[in-house]
Design an enzyme around this catalytic site. Structure first.
Site, PDB file in Angstrom:
ATOM      1  N   LYS A 154       0.857  -1.184   0.000  1.00 36.20           N
ATOM      2  CA  LYS A 154       0.000   0.000   0.000  1.00 36.20           C
ATOM      3  C   LYS A 154       0.896   1.238   0.000  1.00 36.20           C
ATOM      4  O   LYS A 154       1.754   1.401   0.888  1.00 36.20           O
ATOM      5  CB  LYS A 154      -0.868  -0.016   1.252  1.00 36.20           C
ATOM      6  CG  LYS A 154      -2.303   0.350   0.993  1.00 36.20           C
ATOM      7  CD  LYS A 154      -3.083   0.108   2.264  1.00 36.20           C
ATOM      8  CE  LYS A 154      -4.470   0.656   2.126  1.00 36.20           C
ATOM      9  NZ  LYS A 154      -5.153   0.672   3.425  1.00 36.20           N
TER      10      LYS A 154
HETATM   11  C1  E4P Z   1      -8.440   0.872   3.481  1.00 39.36           C
HETATM   12  O1  E4P Z   1      -7.659   0.517   2.637  1.00 39.36           O
HETATM   13  C2  E4P Z   1      -8.459   2.232   4.042  1.00 39.36           C
HETATM   14  O2  E4P Z   1      -7.266   2.516   4.686  1.00 39.36           O
HETATM   15  C3  E4P Z   1      -9.643   2.380   4.959  1.00 39.36           C
HETATM   16  O3  E4P Z   1     -10.794   1.911   4.280  1.00 39.36           O
HETATM   17  C4  E4P Z   1      -9.844   3.799   5.454  1.00 39.36           C
HETATM   18  O4  E4P Z   1     -11.054   3.889   6.138  1.00 39.36           O
HETATM   19  P1  E4P Z   1     -11.435   5.137   7.077  1.00 39.36           P
HETATM   20  O5  E4P Z   1     -11.544   6.355   6.213  1.00 39.36           O
HETATM   21  O6  E4P Z   1     -12.738   4.743   7.696  1.00 39.36           O
HETATM   22  O7  E4P Z   1     -10.315   5.268   8.071  1.00 39.36           O
END
Ligand code: E4P
Length: 215
Positions: A83
């Site tokens: 990521k």
């Molecule tokens: C996933 O890859 C993301 O980091 C996550 O969905 C972020 O979610 P949030 O905006 O609720 O923290």
């Protein structure tokens, strides 16, 4: 459409897996902080449970460092997807990792043009954050619709992974938009399975079953 579970909590991941609809996992530093366990230990344990992409996030800010970090994370398990935060450095790292055959998920994407750049840079996944856009009064799902349309126009292989999912309506609209993946918190996954008429129907069937003569 693939469903990923948006969690670093192995207990939650097990529950989602038992529900039979998990194709992968996404984690981020905030989710890891919540579980309070070492990063590598968590990712390696998830990899024993889930046969699908597992996103593990880089914390470096320079492309060169992200690439080194990405190579190290990818060595933990073949299903690990790196990521990478959106931005010039992130795009450089995405291209370099793609050239080495390492899968990437570009995160913190808030516009279709950012998503287009990710596809150009060879990202495996791009993560538009719908909930966080909704939070500031912009329609997150419109970004998803436009991104899917752009990727379809040009046949990009990059998959649209809808992130920052906060409720069942996000999942519905992601599916209608043709997003390849939604990464979903366990609570929302459970909400998807529920309907008041289902609950009522089960109660009535069970009540009527009591009236059926038993041998
Ligand atoms: C996933 O890859 C993301 O980091 C996550 O969905 C972020 O979610 P949030 O905006 O609720 O923290």
């Amino acid at each position: 459409m693939k469903f990923f579970i948006d969690s670093a909590d192995v207990k939650e991941i097990r529950v989602a897996l038992e529900m039979g609809c998990v194709d992968g996992v996404t984690t981020n530093p905030s989710l890891l902080a919540k579980v309070g366990r070492p990063f590598e230990e968590v990712i390696r344990e998830i990899a024993t449970l889930v046969d699908g992409p597992i996103s593990a996030e880089c914390i470096s800010t320079k492309a060169e460092d992200m690439v080194k970090e990405g190579i190290a994370l990818a060595a933990w398990h073949p299903n690990v997807v790196i990521k990478i935060p959106m931005g010039v450095e992130g795009l450089k790292a995405t291209r370099a990792l793609a050239n080495k055959g390492i899968s990437t998920n570009v995160t913190l994407v808030f516009s279709p043009l950012q998503a287009l750049l990710c596809a150009k840079a060879g990202a495996s996944f791009v993560s538009p954050f719908v909930g966080r856009l909704d939070d500031i009064g912009q329609e997150g799902m419109e970004m998803v619709r436009q991104t899917v349309a752009i990727f379809d126009n040009y046949g990009f292989a990059t998959e649209v992974l809808v992130a920052s999912v906060r409720n069942p309506i996000h999942v519905l609209h992601a599916a209608l938009a043709g997003a390849h993946v939604a990464t979903i918190p366990l609570a929302v996954l459970k909400q998807l399975s529920e309907h008041p008429l289902t609950t009522l129907g089960i109660e009535r069937f069970l009540a009527d079953w009591e009236k059926v003569p038993k041998p």
